[in-house]
Design a protein around this motif. Sequence first.
Motif, PDB file in Angstrom:
ATOM      1  N   GLU A  69       0.844  -1.207   0.000  1.00 27.30           N
ATOM      2  CA  GLU A  69       0.000   0.000   0.000  1.00 27.30           C
ATOM      3  C   GLU A  69       0.876   1.254   0.000  1.00 27.30           C
ATOM      4  OE1 GLU A  69      -2.150   1.050   3.573  1.00 27.30           O
ATOM      5  OE2 GLU A  69      -3.882   1.625   2.355  1.00 27.30           O
ATOM      6  N   LYS A  70       1.913   1.212   0.853  1.00 28.60           N
ATOM      7  CA  LYS A  70       2.817   2.354   0.948  1.00 28.60           C
ATOM      8  C   LYS A  70       3.537   2.557  -0.395  1.00 28.60           C
ATOM      9  CE  LYS A  70       6.353   3.782   4.173  1.00 28.60           C
ATOM     10  NZ  LYS A  70       7.235   3.271   5.195  1.00 28.60           N
ATOM     11  N   GLN A  71       4.014   1.459  -0.972  1.00 27.79           N
ATOM     12  CA  GLN A  71       4.719   1.507  -2.246  1.00 27.79           C
ATOM     13  C   GLN A  71       3.846   2.126  -3.350  1.00 27.79           C
ATOM     14  OE1 GLN A  71       7.818   1.266  -4.507  1.00 27.79           O
ATOM     15  NE2 GLN A  71       7.925   0.673  -2.368  1.00 27.79           N
ATOM     16  N   TYR A  72       2.561   1.756  -3.351  1.00 21.02           N
ATOM     17  CA  TYR A  72       1.655   2.204  -4.417  1.00 21.02           C
ATOM     18  C   TYR A  72       1.302   3.694  -4.319  1.00 21.02           C
ATOM     19  CZ  TYR A  72       0.854  -2.725  -5.641  1.00 21.02           C
ATOM     20  OH  TYR A  72       1.001  -4.031  -6.022  1.00 21.02           O
ATOM     21  N   THR A  73       1.700   4.346  -3.225  1.00 21.69           N
ATOM     22  CA  THR A  73       1.456   5.791  -3.148  1.00 21.69           C
ATOM     23  C   THR A  73       2.633   6.585  -3.725  1.00 21.69           C
ATOM     24  OG1 THR A  73       2.424   5.980  -0.960  1.00 21.69           O
ATOM     25  CG2 THR A  73       0.052   5.594  -1.045  1.00 21.69           C
ATOM     26  N   ARG A  74       3.737   5.905  -4.065  1.00 21.54           N
ATOM     27  CA  ARG A  74       4.916   6.614  -4.581  1.00 21.54           C
ATOM     28  C   ARG A  74       4.645   7.129  -6.006  1.00 21.54           C
ATOM     29  NH1 ARG A  74       8.908   4.093  -5.702  1.00 21.54           N
ATOM     30  NH2 ARG A  74      10.400   5.704  -5.268  1.00 21.54           N
ATOM     31  N   PRO A  75       5.264   8.247  -6.372  1.00 23.88           N
ATOM     32  CA  PRO A  75       4.986   8.834  -7.686  1.00 23.88           C
ATOM     33  C   PRO A  75       5.132   7.844  -8.847  1.00 23.88           C
ATOM     34  CG  PRO A  75       6.291  10.337  -6.360  1.00 23.88           C
ATOM     35  CD  PRO A  75       6.164   9.082  -5.546  1.00 23.88           C
ATOM     36  N   ALA A  76       6.166   6.980  -8.810  1.00 23.71           N
ATOM     37  CA  ALA A  76       6.365   6.056  -9.937  1.00 23.71           C
ATOM     38  C   ALA A  76       5.175   5.104 -10.078  1.00 23.71           C
ATOM     39  CB  ALA A  76       7.649   5.250  -9.729  1.00 23.71           C
ATOM     40  N   MET A  77       4.612   4.702  -8.944  1.00 23.91           N
ATOM     41  CA  MET A  77       3.484   3.766  -8.995  1.00 23.91           C
ATOM     42  C   MET A  77       2.176   4.495  -9.347  1.00 23.91           C
ATOM     43  SD  MET A  77       4.546   0.715  -8.546  1.00 23.91           S
ATOM     44  CE  MET A  77       6.276   0.349  -8.572  1.00 23.91           C
ATOM     45  N   VAL A  78       2.112   5.764  -8.953  1.00 26.40           N
ATOM     46  CA  VAL A  78       0.941   6.559  -9.343  1.00 26.40           C
ATOM     47  C   VAL A  78       0.931   6.699 -10.873  1.00 26.40           C
ATOM     48  CG1 VAL A  78      -0.156   8.832  -9.164  1.00 26.40           C
ATOM     49  CG2 VAL A  78       0.833   7.767  -7.131  1.00 26.40           C
ATOM     50  N   LEU A  79       2.128   6.875 -11.444  1.00 31.19           N
ATOM     51  CA  LEU A  79       2.221   6.984 -12.910  1.00 31.19           C
ATOM     52  C   LEU A  79       1.856   5.658 -13.576  1.00 31.19           C
ATOM     53  CD1 LEU A  79       5.448   9.139 -13.348  1.00 31.19           C
ATOM     54  CD2 LEU A  79       3.090   9.782 -13.898  1.00 31.19           C
ATOM     55  N   ARG A  80       2.271   4.546 -12.955  1.00 34.93           N
ATOM     56  CA  ARG A  80       1.922   3.240 -13.529  1.00 34.93           C
ATOM     57  C   ARG A  80       0.405   3.048 -13.505  1.00 34.93           C
ATOM     58  NH1 ARG A  80       3.642  -2.276 -10.708  1.00 34.93           N
ATOM     59  NH2 ARG A  80       1.793  -1.782  -9.494  1.00 34.93           N
ATOM     60  N   ARG A  81      -0.201   3.494 -12.419  1.00 28.89           N
ATOM     61  CA  ARG A  81      -1.664   3.375 -12.305  1.00 28.89           C
ATOM     62  C   ARG A  81      -2.354   4.253 -13.352  1.00 28.89           C
ATOM     63  NH1 ARG A  81      -1.457   3.434  -7.257  1.00 28.89           N
ATOM     64  NH2 ARG A  81      -2.181   5.521  -6.751  1.00 28.89           N
ATOM     65  N   ALA A  82      -1.774   5.424 -13.587  1.00 26.73           N
ATOM     66  CA  ALA A  82      -2.343   6.309 -14.615  1.00 26.73           C
ATOM     67  C   ALA A  82      -2.243   5.628 -15.988  1.00 26.73           C
ATOM     68  CB  ALA A  82      -1.603   7.645 -14.618  1.00 26.73           C
ATOM     69  N   HIS A  83      -1.142   4.915 -16.208  1.00 22.16           N
ATOM     70  CA  HIS A  83      -0.953   4.169 -17.468  1.00 22.16           C
ATOM     71  C   HIS A  83      -2.068   3.103 -17.582  1.00 22.16           C
ATOM     72  CE1 HIS A  83       2.346   2.115 -20.175  1.00 22.16           C
ATOM     73  NE2 HIS A  83       1.195   2.249 -20.800  1.00 22.16           N
ATOM     74  N   ALA A  84      -2.299   2.375 -16.485  1.00 23.32           N
ATOM     75  CA  ALA A  84      -3.351   1.329 -16.487  1.00 23.32           C
ATOM     76  C   ALA A  84      -4.716   1.951 -16.782  1.00 23.32           C
ATOM     77  CB  ALA A  84      -3.376   0.609 -15.137  1.00 23.32           C
ATOM     78  N   LEU A  85      -4.957   3.089 -16.140  1.00 25.81           N
ATOM     79  CA  LEU A  85      -6.264   3.746 -16.278  1.00 25.81           C
ATOM     80  C   LEU A  85      -6.466   4.260 -17.706  1.00 25.81           C
ATOM     81  CD1 LEU A  85      -8.472   4.258 -14.172  1.00 25.81           C
ATOM     82  CD2 LEU A  85      -7.534   6.551 -13.881  1.00 25.81           C
TER      83      LEU A  85
END
Length: 261
Positions: A16-32
């Motif tokens: 959960e903590k990892q997924y709040t990091r900017p790199a993971m936020v960008l990955r989520r934006a890619h998925a979205l």
Amino acid sequence: MSTGLAFDREMSSRLEKQYTRPAMVLRRAHALALAAPKLGEDVLDVGSGPGFLTADLAAGVGEDGSVLGIDQSEAMLSLASERCAVWPQARIEEGDAIALGGEDGRFDLVVSTQVLEYVAEVDRALAEIVRVLRPGGRVVLLASDWRAVAWHSSDEARMDRMFSAWEEHLAHPALPRTLGRRLADVGLAVDRIERHSIIERAEDRTGYSAMLVGAIGNFAVGRRGISEEEATAWAGDQEALRESGEFHFSMGQYFFCAERR
Ligand SMILES: C[S@@+](CC[C@H](N)C(=O)[O-])C[C@H]1O[C@@H](n2cnc3c(N)ncnc32)[C@H](O)[C@@H]1O
């Protein structure tokens, strides 16, 4: 010794903590961006984990749509329920990727990010995804290729041993290599494959690789003959490489976008 990685409270909160990091936020934006949820659509998130993408999808479909997140881990279900509580169109339920239940053809979109590699009966899970999708419905999947991680070490043989132990944490360490064929076999037309890269620098001490040092270190001890001392020495080497400026970590994760014919 347990097989596979337990998504218990400790691991879930690390992720959960990892997924709040900017790199993971960008990955989520890619998925979205690839999933492109539309207002009013019905969406399934298989293995919703802490529910970040589930919540984003709920925002995307609006109150006339719905998002169902399913997961097997109690700790993850609790994180996702809390995160999605503000979205009445989101539901989080216990469920198994290989037995989704419910009616055929009821979803417009199914997403599953970093989940199928953990499912031994992956073809059965894919057949379930197809069953619950309406004809013309879309799928967005993300899987890592753990056999293609480029991680510099001053002892390559030890790094290989650590990684061979880490392979036991999941059922399909190199799933992207066979995923295209598997999707075609269950009747999905793949229309896009994109690589998402994670590249980290020495000073990135809270990143994915730093999390992996802890996770792999704990997991590997007692597997493939790896002792506590060896795992500690491996982790120490990574720290020394960060200090000397020789650190390098990069890995690829693959998005597969497909449509039910
Ligand atoms: C690495 S996490 C990814 C979570 C989330 N999809 C994301 O990208 O943020 C993997 C998740 O898959 C879930 N999972 C593994 N096997 C599953 C199965 N057979 N059915 C449902 N969920 C499963 C785990 O409990 C965990 O929450």
